[in-house]
Design a protein around this motif. Sequence first.
Motif, PDB file in Angstrom:
ATOM      1  N   ASP A 117       0.834  -1.202   0.000  1.00 26.51           N
ATOM      2  CA  ASP A 117       0.000   0.000   0.000  1.00 26.51           C
ATOM      3  C   ASP A 117       0.868   1.251   0.000  1.00 26.51           C
ATOM      4  N   GLN A 118       2.016   1.172   0.666  1.00 25.24           N
ATOM      5  CA  GLN A 118       2.924   2.316   0.696  1.00 25.24           C
ATOM      6  C   GLN A 118       3.429   2.633  -0.714  1.00 25.24           C
ATOM      7  N   GLU A 119       3.779   1.601  -1.467  1.00 28.28           N
ATOM      8  CA  GLU A 119       4.221   1.811  -2.845  1.00 28.28           C
ATOM      9  C   GLU A 119       3.083   2.365  -3.701  1.00 28.28           C
ATOM     10  N   LEU A 120       1.878   1.837  -3.523  1.00 33.10           N
ATOM     11  CA  LEU A 120       0.716   2.343  -4.255  1.00 33.10           C
ATOM     12  C   LEU A 120       0.440   3.797  -3.898  1.00 33.10           C
ATOM     13  N   TYR A 121       0.597   4.130  -2.616  1.00 37.69           N
ATOM     14  CA  TYR A 121       0.380   5.501  -2.163  1.00 37.69           C
ATOM     15  C   TYR A 121       1.358   6.439  -2.863  1.00 37.69           C
ATOM     16  N   LYS A 161      12.966   8.488  -7.659  1.00 42.48           N
ATOM     17  CA  LYS A 161      13.255   8.866  -6.275  1.00 42.48           C
ATOM     18  C   LYS A 161      12.090   8.615  -5.318  1.00 42.48           C
ATOM     19  N   MET A 162      10.878   8.800  -5.796  1.00 43.33           N
ATOM     20  CA  MET A 162       9.730   8.713  -4.906  1.00 43.33           C
ATOM     21  C   MET A 162       9.133   7.309  -4.889  1.00 43.33           C
ATOM     22  N   VAL A 163       8.994   6.706  -6.056  1.00 45.48           N
ATOM     23  CA  VAL A 163       8.405   5.372  -6.115  1.00 45.48           C
ATOM     24  C   VAL A 163       9.481   4.321  -5.886  1.00 45.48           C
ATOM     25  N   GLY A 164      10.673   4.552  -6.386  1.00 45.88           N
ATOM     26  CA  GLY A 164      11.785   3.723  -5.975  1.00 45.88           C
ATOM     27  C   GLY A 164      12.435   2.845  -7.019  1.00 45.88           C
ATOM     28  N   THR A 192       9.983  -0.061  -9.660  1.00 46.65           N
ATOM     29  CA  THR A 192       8.731  -0.203  -8.922  1.00 46.65           C
ATOM     30  C   THR A 192       7.612   0.514  -9.660  1.00 46.65           C
ATOM     31  N   TYR A 193       7.892   1.700 -10.169  1.00 47.99           N
ATOM     32  CA  TYR A 193       6.909   2.467 -10.944  1.00 47.99           C
ATOM     33  C   TYR A 193       6.415   1.642 -12.126  1.00 47.99           C
ATOM     34  N   LYS A 194       7.349   1.078 -12.874  1.00 43.53           N
ATOM     35  CA  LYS A 194       6.988   0.287 -14.060  1.00 43.53           C
ATOM     36  C   LYS A 194       6.194  -0.953 -13.663  1.00 43.53           C
ATOM     37  N   LYS A 195       6.595  -1.581 -12.574  1.00 41.96           N
ATOM     38  CA  LYS A 195       5.896  -2.777 -12.101  1.00 41.96           C
ATOM     39  C   LYS A 195       4.461  -2.439 -11.715  1.00 41.96           C
ATOM     40  N   ILE A 196       4.282  -1.352 -10.956  1.00 41.39           N
ATOM     41  CA  ILE A 196       2.937  -0.959 -10.542  1.00 41.39           C
ATOM     42  C   ILE A 196       2.086  -0.637 -11.760  1.00 41.39           C
ATOM     43  N   ARG A 197       2.629   0.142 -12.670  1.00 44.83           N
ATOM     44  CA  ARG A 197       1.881   0.520 -13.873  1.00 44.83           C
ATOM     45  C   ARG A 197       1.441  -0.718 -14.654  1.00 44.83           C
ATOM     46  N   ALA A 198       2.322  -1.683 -14.805  1.00 45.29           N
ATOM     47  CA  ALA A 198       1.990  -2.909 -15.539  1.00 45.29           C
ATOM     48  C   ALA A 198       0.948  -3.744 -14.791  1.00 45.29           C
ATOM     49  N   LEU A 234      -5.541  -5.221  -7.261  1.00 48.20           N
ATOM     50  CA  LEU A 234      -4.566  -4.147  -7.086  1.00 48.20           C
ATOM     51  C   LEU A 234      -5.170  -2.818  -7.550  1.00 48.20           C
ATOM     52  N   LYS A 235      -5.884  -2.842  -8.656  1.00 49.57           N
ATOM     53  CA  LYS A 235      -6.528  -1.631  -9.173  1.00 49.57           C
ATOM     54  C   LYS A 235      -7.543  -1.089  -8.162  1.00 49.57           C
ATOM     55  N   SER A 236      -8.257  -1.973  -7.506  1.00 48.13           N
ATOM     56  CA  SER A 236      -9.224  -1.559  -6.491  1.00 48.13           C
ATOM     57  C   SER A 236      -8.522  -0.899  -5.306  1.00 48.13           C
ATOM     58  N   ARG A 237      -7.406  -1.489  -4.863  1.00 50.62           N
ATOM     59  CA  ARG A 237      -6.621  -0.893  -3.770  1.00 50.62           C
ATOM     60  C   ARG A 237      -6.091   0.468  -4.192  1.00 50.62           C
ATOM     61  N   TYR A 238      -5.591   0.543  -5.418  1.00 48.70           N
ATOM     62  CA  TYR A 238      -5.056   1.798  -5.934  1.00 48.70           C
ATOM     63  C   TYR A 238      -6.144   2.865  -5.997  1.00 48.70           C
ATOM     64  N   ASP A 239      -7.313   2.507  -6.515  1.00 50.89           N
ATOM     65  CA  ASP A 239      -8.411   3.468  -6.639  1.00 50.89           C
ATOM     66  C   ASP A 239      -8.793   4.055  -5.289  1.00 50.89           C
ATOM     67  N   ALA A 240      -8.797   3.220  -4.239  1.00 51.11           N
ATOM     68  CA  ALA A 240      -9.133   3.703  -2.891  1.00 51.11           C
ATOM     69  C   ALA A 240      -8.081   4.693  -2.397  1.00 51.11           C
TER      70      ALA A 240
END
Length: 156
Positions: free
Chosen positions: A28-32, A117-120, A125-131, A139-145
């Motif tokens: 959740d921290q990475e999603l945040y 710097k921020m996502v890491g 990590t940014y690319k992984k989350i986006r994919a 994951l999309k539901s967690r992200y949307d919240a």
Amino acid sequence: MRGFLAVVLMTGLGFSVVHAQDDEQITDQELYRYALMNEVIQQMMADVSTEINDMIRKQEGMTGQRFNELNATGGDDGKLNAIEATDFEKKFLQLVIAEKEKRTEAIKEVNKELATKMVGQRGLTYKKIRAELAKDPELKSRYDAIEAQIKGIAMN
């Protein structure tokens, strides 16, 4: 608005001091941090649109409708001539396009820097989350919240 962006950036950067990547689960921290970064970029893009619209509105002899006609040509000289664009209109269009490109390029650089710097982890990590967001509904539901919480803060 700029004060909000500064607070958001400082908050997000504070979360990224030490980070151990869990290859199996996006936290959740990475999603945040990812959502926070996206909100900052969206705000910056909105500022560009506002500033470009202000340029058009303030330009004597230019209307939004006429600018849209000019802009629809993509700057193509033949198409500009077909709609009987004046030299002034052509130069103004070039000026606006150049300004938008300059600002968009700056935002891309900020995005790249924040992704690292921020996502890491050098943006991995940014690319992984986006994919993963594109293919994992949970994951999309967690992200949307998380995104809704951030947007709620941005509105205040």
